[in-house]
Write a protein that holds these residues in place. Structure first.
Motif, PDB file in Angstrom:
ATOM      1  N   ASN A   1       9.027   6.164   4.849  1.00 61.08           N
ATOM      2  CA  ASN A   1       7.861   5.288   4.916  1.00 61.08           C
ATOM      3  C   ASN A   1       8.276   3.835   5.057  1.00 61.08           C
ATOM      4  O   ASN A   1       7.627   3.060   5.758  1.00 61.08           O
ATOM      5  CB  ASN A   1       6.995   5.440   3.660  1.00 61.08           C
ATOM      6  CG  ASN A   1       6.211   6.739   3.673  1.00 61.08           C
ATOM      7  OD1 ASN A   1       6.222   7.456   4.663  1.00 61.08           O
ATOM      8  ND2 ASN A   1       5.550   7.038   2.578  1.00 61.08           N
TER       9      ASN A   1
ATOM     10  N   GLU B   1      -3.903   4.381   2.852  1.00 62.65           N
ATOM     11  CA  GLU B   1      -2.470   4.451   3.156  1.00 62.65           C
ATOM     12  C   GLU B   1      -1.661   3.489   2.299  1.00 62.65           C
ATOM     13  O   GLU B   1      -0.483   3.734   2.035  1.00 62.65           O
ATOM     14  CB  GLU B   1      -2.218   4.161   4.641  1.00 62.65           C
ATOM     15  CG  GLU B   1      -0.830   4.585   5.070  1.00 62.65           C
ATOM     16  CD  GLU B   1      -0.573   4.381   6.556  1.00 62.65           C
ATOM     17  OE1 GLU B   1      -0.571   5.370   7.285  1.00 62.65           O
ATOM     18  OE2 GLU B   1      -0.373   3.222   6.963  1.00 62.65           O
TER      19      GLU B   1
ATOM     20  N   LEU C   1      -0.224  -6.222  -0.361  1.00 67.90           N
ATOM     21  CA  LEU C   1      -0.713  -5.028   0.327  1.00 67.90           C
ATOM     22  C   LEU C   1      -0.048  -4.967   1.691  1.00 67.90           C
ATOM     23  O   LEU C   1       0.341  -6.000   2.243  1.00 67.90           O
ATOM     24  CB  LEU C   1      -2.229  -5.117   0.473  1.00 67.90           C
ATOM     25  CG  LEU C   1      -2.970  -5.253  -0.856  1.00 67.90           C
ATOM     26  CD1 LEU C   1      -4.426  -5.593  -0.622  1.00 67.90           C
ATOM     27  CD2 LEU C   1      -2.845  -3.988  -1.689  1.00 67.90           C
ATOM     28  N   VAL C   2       0.076  -3.761   2.234  1.00 65.07           N
ATOM     29  CA  VAL C   2       0.651  -3.611   3.571  1.00 65.07           C
ATOM     30  C   VAL C   2      -0.458  -3.916   4.579  1.00 65.07           C
ATOM     31  O   VAL C   2      -1.445  -3.185   4.643  1.00 65.07           O
ATOM     32  CB  VAL C   2       1.201  -2.187   3.770  1.00 65.07           C
ATOM     33  CG1 VAL C   2       1.817  -2.045   5.156  1.00 65.07           C
ATOM     34  CG2 VAL C   2       2.232  -1.871   2.696  1.00 65.07           C
TER      35      VAL C   2
ATOM     36  N   ARG D   1      -3.550   0.783  -6.725  1.00 68.49           N
ATOM     37  CA  ARG D   1      -2.194   1.194  -6.365  1.00 68.49           C
ATOM     38  C   ARG D   1      -1.305   1.245  -7.595  1.00 68.49           C
ATOM     39  O   ARG D   1      -0.560   2.194  -7.809  1.00 68.49           O
ATOM     40  CB  ARG D   1      -1.625   0.224  -5.331  1.00 68.49           C
ATOM     41  CG  ARG D   1      -0.201   0.563  -4.915  1.00 68.49           C
ATOM     42  CD  ARG D   1       0.307  -0.379  -3.845  1.00 68.49           C
ATOM     43  NE  ARG D   1       0.499  -1.720  -4.362  1.00 68.49           N
ATOM     44  CZ  ARG D   1       0.822  -2.772  -3.596  1.00 68.49           C
ATOM     45  NH1 ARG D   1       0.973  -2.616  -2.300  1.00 68.49           N
ATOM     46  NH2 ARG D   1       0.976  -3.957  -4.133  1.00 68.49           N
TER      47      ARG D   1
ATOM     48  N   LEU E   1       6.820  -8.066   0.937  1.00 65.26           N
ATOM     49  CA  LEU E   1       6.506  -6.651   1.170  1.00 65.26           C
ATOM     50  C   LEU E   1       7.716  -5.777   0.874  1.00 65.26           C
ATOM     51  O   LEU E   1       7.597  -4.698   0.297  1.00 65.26           O
ATOM     52  CB  LEU E   1       6.098  -6.427   2.627  1.00 65.26           C
ATOM     53  CG  LEU E   1       4.631  -6.580   2.994  1.00 65.26           C
ATOM     54  CD1 LEU E   1       4.424  -6.143   4.433  1.00 65.26           C
ATOM     55  CD2 LEU E   1       3.752  -5.758   2.064  1.00 65.26           C
TER      56      LEU E   1
ATOM     57  N   THR F   1      -0.910   5.936  -0.422  1.00 62.82           N
ATOM     58  CA  THR F   1      -0.126   7.130  -0.076  1.00 62.82           C
ATOM     59  C   THR F   1       1.268   6.765   0.437  1.00 62.82           C
ATOM     60  O   THR F   1       2.194   7.562   0.324  1.00 62.82           O
ATOM     61  CB  THR F   1      -0.843   7.965   1.007  1.00 62.82           C
ATOM     62  OG1 THR F   1      -1.107   7.137   2.125  1.00 62.82           O
ATOM     63  CG2 THR F   1      -2.162   8.511   0.482  1.00 62.82           C
ATOM     64  N   ILE F   2       1.410   5.556   0.967  1.00 60.55           N
ATOM     65  CA  ILE F   2       2.699   5.092   1.486  1.00 60.55           C
ATOM     66  C   ILE F   2       3.779   5.128   0.392  1.00 60.55           C
ATOM     67  O   ILE F   2       4.962   5.231   0.656  1.00 60.55           O
ATOM     68  CB  ILE F   2       2.520   3.662   2.052  1.00 60.55           C
ATOM     69  CG1 ILE F   2       3.632   3.270   3.002  1.00 60.55           C
ATOM     70  CG2 ILE F   2       2.443   2.640   0.948  1.00 60.55           C
ATOM     71  CD1 ILE F   2       3.375   1.925   3.665  1.00 60.55           C
ATOM     72  N   LEU F   3       3.343   5.040  -0.876  1.00 55.31           N
ATOM     73  CA  LEU F   3       4.297   5.058  -1.987  1.00 55.31           C
ATOM     74  C   LEU F   3       4.598   6.477  -2.452  1.00 55.31           C
ATOM     75  O   LEU F   3       5.301   6.683  -3.441  1.00 55.31           O
ATOM     76  CB  LEU F   3       3.734   4.262  -3.172  1.00 55.31           C
ATOM     77  CG  LEU F   3       3.410   2.797  -2.893  1.00 55.31           C
ATOM     78  CD1 LEU F   3       2.821   2.141  -4.118  1.00 55.31           C
ATOM     79  CD2 LEU F   3       4.664   2.064  -2.453  1.00 55.31           C
ATOM     80  N   GLY F   4       4.025   7.455  -1.749  1.00 52.08           N
ATOM     81  CA  GLY F   4       4.235   8.836  -2.150  1.00 52.08           C
ATOM     82  C   GLY F   4       3.155   9.337  -3.103  1.00 52.08           C
ATOM     83  O   GLY F   4       3.279  10.419  -3.670  1.00 52.08           O
TER      84      GLY F   4
ATOM     85  N   MET G   1       9.558   2.981  -2.681  1.00 52.62           N
ATOM     86  CA  MET G   1       8.901   3.609  -1.535  1.00 52.62           C
ATOM     87  C   MET G   1       9.864   4.570  -0.846  1.00 52.62           C
ATOM     88  O   MET G   1      11.026   4.232  -0.642  1.00 52.62           O
ATOM     89  CB  MET G   1       8.459   2.518  -0.549  1.00 52.62           C
ATOM     90  CG  MET G   1       7.637   3.037   0.609  1.00 52.62           C
ATOM     91  SD  MET G   1       7.210   1.706   1.758  1.00 52.62           S
ATOM     92  CE  MET G   1       5.974   0.830   0.844  1.00 52.62           C
ATOM     93  N   PRO G   2       9.384   5.777  -0.474  1.00 52.60           N
ATOM     94  CA  PRO G   2      10.266   6.710   0.238  1.00 52.60           C
ATOM     95  C   PRO G   2      10.848   6.050   1.486  1.00 52.60           C
ATOM     96  O   PRO G   2      10.151   5.312   2.186  1.00 52.60           O
ATOM     97  CB  PRO G   2       9.324   7.860   0.627  1.00 52.60           C
ATOM     98  CG  PRO G   2       8.202   7.786  -0.353  1.00 52.60           C
ATOM     99  CD  PRO G   2       8.062   6.345  -0.745  1.00 52.60           C
TER     100      PRO G   2
ATOM    101  N   TYR H   1      -0.096   4.944  -8.954  1.00 56.99           N
ATOM    102  CA  TYR H   1       1.357   5.179  -8.904  1.00 56.99           C
ATOM    103  C   TYR H   1       1.834   5.795 -10.216  1.00 56.99           C
ATOM    104  O   TYR H   1       2.802   6.537 -10.260  1.00 56.99           O
ATOM    105  CB  TYR H   1       2.058   3.846  -8.638  1.00 56.99           C
ATOM    106  CG  TYR H   1       3.554   3.935  -8.486  1.00 56.99           C
ATOM    107  CD1 TYR H   1       4.127   4.524  -7.383  1.00 56.99           C
ATOM    108  CD2 TYR H   1       4.394   3.397  -9.460  1.00 56.99           C
ATOM    109  CE1 TYR H   1       5.494   4.593  -7.236  1.00 56.99           C
ATOM    110  CE2 TYR H   1       5.769   3.453  -9.318  1.00 56.99           C
ATOM    111  CZ  TYR H   1       6.320   4.057  -8.203  1.00 56.99           C
ATOM    112  OH  TYR H   1       7.678   4.114  -8.063  1.00 56.99           O
TER     113      TYR H   1
END
Lengths: 247, 214
Positions: free
Chosen positions: A158, B82, B74-75, B126, A145, B85-88, A154-155, B130
């Motif tokens: 986050n 999410e 995946l998270v 994703r 991950l 969106t977690i990657l901006g 990734m920001p 992106y």
């Protein structure tokens, strides 16, 4: 329902054993019966001093716990990031963990004013526990991950809030739960040894001096009840936080 | 220029690449085919800069890279939306791409609530939501049933047009549908057996034959 009935029967059984024991011993100073302890507890809880002492002890132990949690998390973040810092801190943590609580308390008596000693003792109990667990949690974050997060740039916010925090959370909660129980007992012990004014430990100390065994039992019950209440409260908070996140 | 210059890498005491030279072209989609365990994924990781070589240099494509990992990645505690969106990635774009891979209505589900094929499509969504200029794709259609695989393949072909891409696969149809250049490798240590434009193959069967060394 069946569970409740069994609970009542089990409680009744041990109360009877206690009562039998007290009658056998025949001296309230050595082993008071459950009824006289209940009477002592009721009498105590009718006094203003009881509530002040209880609140005082809870607040001080909680203060130590919170400081320990904060310091433990910060230290874990630091040592997970910089291995030199880990090498530097590890022996200190081991030393703290290996030192008997009584030594801390007596040292604290030399260093601080009495009111601060329970805070300091709880802090020292909690700090290395939180540190070790949170660091383990950070180290246990799934490398796949982390690589994904890194690859997608990734920001940072986050990465912290959505990758690290959820990974560490189970370790953190387990450590806080265990730490809270230990901090509570150590904090009370500190109050007993330094016979702190207006505190549960101070009251325990006085009960021993004046051979008020009923009060000794009553205060001990108070400690147990508060311990259970704090644990329940903590789980409520953890669940509420979890529920809020899922919503 | 994206290329491998005398790249060597050993993993667990085993030489995966030995002074390996290879060049890629910008705005070209290259498929790498080979049997499993020959070092294809390592090649992709080196090309993408996720793995450092022991010696030599691997130059990545220019521009912003995007990835499709073989194991989805995946998270687990973030829902489908999410995970993007977690990657901006902006919400609207994320929803749009989830719909494009057939995951409309699944935005609020956690990965564990999705089937294997849906998880794969989430990873595909994703990767393309992106955006980016260079795509590193490891077995993109893995775990998809025939019908969905066809839809996702058409979607990816559209998204990849005019982009740089390195694609790892063992599926000839996938390679010919997505790539301009088809490279067959064997190993370890990795070496190139055949390197031809996709147009050189009449149909997937011909590539399949080339793959089995006939």
């Amino acid at each position: 329902m069946k569970k409740l009935l069994r609970g009542i029967l089990v409680t009744a059984f041990w109360l009877l054993v206690w009562q039998g024991g007290a009658m056998l011993v025949g001296k309230a100073v050595l082993l008071p019966g459950p009824l006289s302890v209940l009477k002592a507890l009721l009498a105590l809880s009718g006094t203003w001093g009881f509530w002040v002492s209880a609140a005082n002890s809870v607040l001080k132990v909680m203060a130590g716990l919170l400081l320990g949690v904060a310091a433990g998390v910060l230290a874990a973040a630091g040592t997970a990031r910089f291995s030199a810092l880990r090498s530097l801190l590890s022996p200190v943590m081991s030393a703290i963990k290996a030192t008997p609580v009584a030594s801390f308390i007596i040292l604290a008596l030399v260093w601080f004013r009495v009111g601060f000693i329970p805070v300091f003792t709880s802090f020292l109990i909690v700090f290395p526990m939180i540190w070790a667990n949170v660091e383990q949690g950070i180290g246990g974050t799934d490398p796949a991950l982390l690589e994904m997060a890194h690859a997608f740039r990734m920001p940072r916010g986050n990465l912290l809030a959505k990758i690290y925090v959820p990974s560490v959370k189970p370790y953190f909660l387990a450590a806080v739960n265990a730490g809270m129980g230990m901090a509570w007992k150590a904090g009370i012990a500190a109050e007993v040894i330094c016979s702190a004014q207006s505190s549960i430990g101070g009251a325990l100390h006085d009960a021993k001096i004046y051979l008020e065994t009923e009060n000794l039992f009553a205060w001990t019950f108070t400690v147990i009840l508060l311990s259970i209440a704090l644990e329940k409260l903590f789980f409520r908070l953890a669940e509420w936080e979890g529920g809020r996140r899922d919503a | 220029m994206p290329e491998f210059r005398s790249v060597s890498l050993s993993l667990g005491g085993r030489a995966i690449l030995e002074r390996f030279d290879f060049s890629l072209e910008e705005k070209t989609r290259t498929a790498i085919l080979g049997t499993s365990g020959c070092g294809k994924t390592t090649l992709l990781r080196l090309a993408a800069g996720l793995q450092k070589p022991d010696s030599g240099a691997a130059e990545p494509f220019s521009g912003k890279p995007s990835f499709l990992f073989q194991d989805d990645r995946l998270v687990p505690w973030s829902d489908a939306l999410e995970n993007l969106t977690i990657l901006g990635i902006p919400q609207e774009r994320a929803r749009e791409y989830l719909a494009k891979v057939g995951l409309a209505g699944e935005e609020g589900k956690l990965p564990e609530e999705l089937s294997g094929g849906m998880k794969r499509r989430l990873a595909v969504a994703r990767c393309f939501a992106y955006g980016g200029d260079a795509f590193y794709l490891d077995e993109p259609l893995q775990g998809l049933d025939l019908k969905t695989a066809g839809d996702v393949l058409a979607f990816m072909a559209g998204e990849l047009s005019g982009k740089s891409a390195l694609l790892i696969t063992h599926n000839p149809e996938e390679a010919l549908a997505l790539a301009d250049r088809v490279v067959i490798v064997t190993g370890p240590p990795l070496r190139v057996v055949s390197d031809r434009p996709a147009s050189a193959f009449e149909d997937p069967d011909e590539l399949k034959a080339a793959l089995s060394g006939k």
